[in-house]
Design an enzyme around this catalytic site. Sequence first.
Site, short mmCIF file in Angstrom:
data_model
loop_
_atom_site.label_atom_id
_atom_site.label_comp_id
_atom_site.label_asym_id
_atom_site.label_seq_id
_atom_site.Cartn_x
_atom_site.Cartn_y
_atom_site.Cartn_z
N SER A 1 1.19 -1.07 0.01
CA SER A 1 -0.10 0.24 -0.31
C SER A 1 1.17 0.92 -0.11
O SER A 1 2.03 1.01 0.33
CB SER A 1 -1.29 0.17 1.42
OG SER A 1 -2.35 1.17 1.11
N ARG B 1 0.15 -4.45 -6.91
CA ARG B 1 -1.26 -5.15 -6.06
C ARG B 1 -2.34 -4.48 -6.97
O ARG B 1 -2.42 -3.46 -6.43
CB ARG B 1 -1.27 -5.07 -4.34
CG ARG B 1 -2.30 -5.75 -3.99
CD ARG B 1 -2.11 -7.39 -3.62
NE ARG B 1 -3.38 -7.90 -2.78
CZ ARG B 1 -3.97 -8.43 -3.36
NH1 ARG B 1 -4.68 -8.44 -4.52
NH2 ARG B 1 -5.05 -9.02 -2.72
N THR C 1 -7.43 1.26 4.67
CA THR C 1 -6.57 0.82 5.40
C THR C 1 -7.58 0.58 7.01
O THR C 1 -8.00 -0.02 7.56
CB THR C 1 -5.40 1.30 6.14
OG1 THR C 1 -5.30 1.53 5.24
CG2 THR C 1 -4.53 0.11 7.29
N CYS D 1 0.88 -7.45 -16.77
CA CYS D 1 1.24 -8.25 -15.62
C CYS D 1 2.64 -7.99 -15.03
O CYS D 1 3.05 -7.62 -16.00
CB CYS D 1 1.58 -9.48 -15.90
SG CYS D 1 2.80 -9.91 -14.54
N CYS E 1 5.20 -14.99 -10.19
CA CYS E 1 3.75 -13.92 -10.04
C CYS E 1 4.08 -13.14 -8.27
O CYS E 1 4.52 -14.17 -7.51
CB CYS E 1 3.24 -14.68 -9.56
SG CYS E 1 0.91 -14.21 -8.96
N CYS F 1 -0.45 -10.36 -7.09
CA CYS F 1 -1.36 -9.16 -7.77
C CYS F 1 -2.99 -9.17 -7.38
O CYS F 1 -3.49 -8.16 -7.41
CB CYS F 1 -0.90 -8.10 -8.29
SG CYS F 1 -0.98 -8.60 -9.90
N CYS G 1 -4.51 -10.81 -13.96
CA CYS G 1 -5.11 -11.68 -14.60
C CYS G 1 -6.18 -12.10 -14.46
O CYS G 1 -7.07 -12.64 -15.13
CB CYS G 1 -3.65 -12.30 -14.57
SG CYS G 1 -2.91 -13.45 -13.46
#
Lengths: 249, 548
Positions: free
Chosen positions: B53, B302, B338, B490, B516, B519, B522
């Site tokens: 974040s 993410r 958050t 990606c 990977c 996130c 995809c």
Amino acid sequence: MKVIVPVKRVVDSNIKPLVKSDGSGIEINGVKMSMNPFDETAVEEAVQLKEKNIVTEIIVISIGEIKCQDILRTAMAMGADRGILVTTDQAVESLSVAKILKHFVEKEKPDFVLMGKQASDDDMNATGQILAAKLGWAQGTFISKLELSEGKAKVTREIDDGQEILELTLPAVLTTDLRLNEPRYASLPNIMKARKKPLETVALTDLGIDLKNSLEIVSIKEFSSSRESIIVDSVDALLDKLKNEAKVI
Amino acid sequence: MGEVAREQIEFDILIVGGGPSGLSAAIRLKQLVPSLDICLIEKGSEIGAHIVSGVIIEPTALDELIPDWRYKDAPLNTSVQHEAMFYLPNELKSINIPIIKSIMPQMNNAGNYIGSLGDFCRWLASEAEALGVQVFPGFAGSDLIVEQDQVMGVIVGDMGLEKDGSQGSSYVPGMELRAKYTLFAEGCRGSLSKKLMQRYNLRQGVDPQTYGIGVKELWEIPQSKFSAGYIQHSFGWPLDDKTYGGSWLYHFGNNFVSFGFVLGLDYENPWLSPFEEMQRVKTHPVIRKHLEGGRRIGYAARALSEGGYQSIPKLTFPGGLLIGDAAGFLNVPKIKGTHTSMKSGMIAAESIVEALNIKQKDPMIYQFRIRKSCVYDELYQVRNIRPAFAKFGTKIATLYTGLDSMVRGKFPWTFHHCLADNDKLKPASLCLKPDYPKPDDKLTFSRESSVFLTNIDHRDDQPVHLKLKNPAIWKTVNLDIFKAPETRYCPAGVYEVIDEHNEDQGPKLQINSQNCIHCKTCDIKDPTQNINWETPEGGSGPNYSGGM
């Protein structure tokens, strides 16, 4: 038989270490730490020996800040019986570690000490040897196979030109190569059980061992990988460059 | 492989996911009923390993959860001091947009803290453990246990499987973790949350969820350039008017700068690459001047939920509920989630305690309490802002945001998210291909060198955790119509087209699943949602370090 397995908390092997901007060391703040993979191999071997009813008790020992409890719990989740943490905020070098371990060997009287041949952070490869010398015990280093019998250890060592097989008289210090075994995953129930196993914490200052650092880290630099690479179009061109430019052949 | 006998462990409450919502729920449950046996599992190798974040934290929920957090070494040490918002008309110009607090209170960050959400979660986890919560990082919830239509818990995945699914030498079968209630706190597009939404029709009657992808870098900059507590946001260039997104840049900690870029995943142009847009925006003078002379020390990405109020699914089902961004409680105009995540976890905890008392299978009381809460109020107020960007484009929507904010969202209408993000892509032949500059390795970088900084680890010989439901569709849809957009969206280079010039077999898709970084883009953006993201072996994936 009783065995002591010393374990060290190091930067996890998946982390790309970051040199602090002032060059004073590696950044470990907020970085994932794990048990030294060589020590993990030692714990695994001890656990396998216990499963074969050859070893009866496995004691794991670590030295460092209070957070080192986590690797002792991991070792206990793998199958070690109890842990000892020697707490200190100062960096301890191989000689000091050997002195501290000697103290616990004399107290616990194990049949042998099984430990990683080196730690993956500083690659010193010295503590096991120093400990054996201090104790006056036999030493088997870089072992990739271990067979124990009454009062004896038969070890296979990984050496430059192959394998060497030695028979040692116990007690002994044995240091492990990664080829010895494949450490197990700690299962969730075993992690839960490990949280209830005994873990003794002692302050280094309470041990009354006289420790002085004899090594000083001058600076740490990042490995520079900015070498230029080119693609040559033929073997002759490559040979020409090696001969005339690089002058290595 | 046949059914394996799985060991079972029973808890009172099981929480899937160690982010702000899961940890807050665990803490609140223990505060309310200390005797509860609570288990929290996390797929990352440690708490915080998969947390990404900005982050600016509004401490409202934290003040409620741990009122004395300031005296407990919480890693929130930089309060917001100065803030700036820039509209970038092109690659050189910038227009400073004054933030008028009375008009747009959601944009005002006074009293908020800049930090690392990963570090914050590590701290929350230590608070939770001190209260007796059993926290198990390195264990991924891989499937649901459902009996008589009730969720009874989850299966934590097998360890030590080989590539073909057979059992390797270190194989350990997964286990059944069972509980009276299971709280799903997997974050945006959780793989089990997705199954739950399908199984219990949780999305019926609500708008499709719409998402964004955030791509982040952590920088260490020279002391002379550092200004603790300075934050800036930008929008506009390099995106066109109909593409939603913008950058953030926060000075915090010890000479750290958190820099990142969020791109709305409802973008239409399949040639777009969120990663390259993030690299490109750094070359703008308002950003470049902060980073030049520094060194990049971290990289992460993410997906996040942007649908807000209109897209919140039904939150409960027999045996459990959804919290945090798994439900989609992010406040988009505020660029914060958050505090709402934490608050939803706390409300869930309070609701679970009540449901336990009356032995209610479906903890519906949570849905009711969320509706009455400040989380709902704040999402309702800003409900029209994100969809306005999709409807009107960036320039007009910016003006609309001002108007809508002035009346605190009290306009009598609600705009809707009409299409899911994967349905928004236009055929590649109808779109312009952006010309992305080559990385200079000082300010801008390649994907490969970026992924390297995530400390990624997937044991090489485990089964591939990204699967195509129907492999044939890839050629006819992804490649022929959209020119393999997965190779661009990606952020970790997982998808690669190989054998492009092989005339016999034609091009193939290679899935480098070991790259990977979890996130989930995809799983969201694939044109036919043909890519299915499942949890790999527990402990796999990135290992984001402190400061990220």
